[in-house]
Design a protein around this motif. Structure first.
Motif, PDB file in Angstrom:
ATOM      1  N   TRP A  20     -23.906  25.155  14.299  1.00 51.41           N
ATOM      2  CA  TRP A  20     -24.770  24.984  13.135  1.00 51.41           C
ATOM      3  C   TRP A  20     -23.895  25.348  12.069  1.00 51.41           C
ATOM      4  CZ3 TRP A  20     -29.382  22.757  12.675  1.00 51.41           C
ATOM      5  CH2 TRP A  20     -30.176  22.620  14.099  1.00 51.41           C
ATOM      6  N   ILE A  24     -22.475  22.514   8.893  1.00 51.05           N
ATOM      7  CA  ILE A  24     -22.815  22.817   7.556  1.00 51.05           C
ATOM      8  C   ILE A  24     -21.747  23.649   6.667  1.00 51.05           C
ATOM      9  CG2 ILE A  24     -24.885  23.695   6.607  1.00 51.05           C
ATOM     10  CD1 ILE A  24     -26.442  23.098   9.221  1.00 51.05           C
ATOM     11  N   TRP A  51     -27.288  18.290   1.722  1.00 48.47           N
ATOM     12  CA  TRP A  51     -27.353  19.145   2.761  1.00 48.47           C
ATOM     13  C   TRP A  51     -28.499  19.293   3.502  1.00 48.47           C
ATOM     14  CZ3 TRP A  51     -26.113  23.682  -1.363  1.00 48.47           C
ATOM     15  CH2 TRP A  51     -24.886  23.460  -1.882  1.00 48.47           C
ATOM     16  N   ALA A  52     -29.696  18.721   3.309  1.00 43.59           N
ATOM     17  CA  ALA A  52     -30.878  18.514   4.081  1.00 43.59           C
ATOM     18  C   ALA A  52     -30.697  17.427   5.067  1.00 43.59           C
ATOM     19  CB  ALA A  52     -32.292  18.507   3.397  1.00 43.59           C
ATOM     20  N   THR A  55     -28.179  18.627   7.708  1.00 46.41           N
ATOM     21  CA  THR A  55     -28.528  19.597   8.456  1.00 46.41           C
ATOM     22  C   THR A  55     -29.601  18.905   9.493  1.00 46.41           C
ATOM     23  OG1 THR A  55     -29.112  21.321   7.010  1.00 46.41           O
ATOM     24  CG2 THR A  55     -30.201  21.745   8.652  1.00 46.41           C
ATOM     25  N   VAL A  58     -26.945  17.576  12.266  1.00 43.24           N
ATOM     26  CA  VAL A  58     -26.769  18.451  12.865  1.00 43.24           C
ATOM     27  C   VAL A  58     -27.627  19.009  14.122  1.00 43.24           C
ATOM     28  CG1 VAL A  58     -26.238  21.081  13.266  1.00 43.24           C
ATOM     29  CG2 VAL A  58     -25.046  19.775  11.524  1.00 43.24           C
TER      30      VAL A  58
END
Length: 159
Positions: A20, A24, A51-52, A55, A58
């Motif tokens: 994670w 990120i 970024w969301a 995420t 990921v």
């Protein structure tokens, strides 16, 4: 850029918290450095949506890793899915935040296909992102296979 491929593969191959934190964290740090260097706001609503999206990519990579879906086809499919997720999240956010897009389904469709006048169509960004994601994921898988093969040969020689 192959951001989704790097995020998915990092989440897939790295263990634990690193899966994670590294994908990120690298994206956030590089975005902040680029924003400062280019004179853009360090954090914006568009940046937060990117970024969301990463995420979620990921999370998809971790989901594949915990299920043991590690064959080449599954990983490339996951990278493709991650690219689609990133595209949908960021373009939907752009539609919501940018008043130049009409409200309603037609504005959302515009954000996903043609984009705004004066800019290249957004489908071209999507096409290029998917192509670079698949190329980089293929390279990452190739390097992983070579390193794994070399490691197994080394283990056999010292056994």
């Amino acid at each position: 850029s192959p951001v989704a491929a790097m995020a998915f593969c990092g989440a897939f191959f790295l263990p634990g918290v690193a899966a994670w934190a590294l994908p990120i964290g690298c994206l956030v740090v590089s975005d902040i450095v680029l924003s400062l260097a280019l004179g853009f706001p360090v954090v914006s609503a568009a940046q937060l949506s990117a970024w969301a999206g990463i995420t979620l990519v990921v999370a998809l990579g971790r989901f594949f890793a915990t299920r043991g879906w590690g064959n080449t086809g599954a990983v490339l499919g996951g990278v493709l899915g991650g690219g689609v997720v990133f595209y949908l999240v960021t373009n939907a956010a752009s539609w919501l935040m940018n008043p130049a897009y009409p409200r309603g389904v037609e504005g959302l469709w515009m954000s996903l296909t043609t984009g705004l006048p004066g800019f290249p169509p957004t489908w071209m960004f999507f096409r290029n992102s998917i192509a670079s994601d698949l190329i980089f994921a293929g390279l990452i898988l190739l390097v992983h296979a070579v390193v794994s093969l070399a490691g197994s040969r080394h283990a056999v020689r010292h056994a």
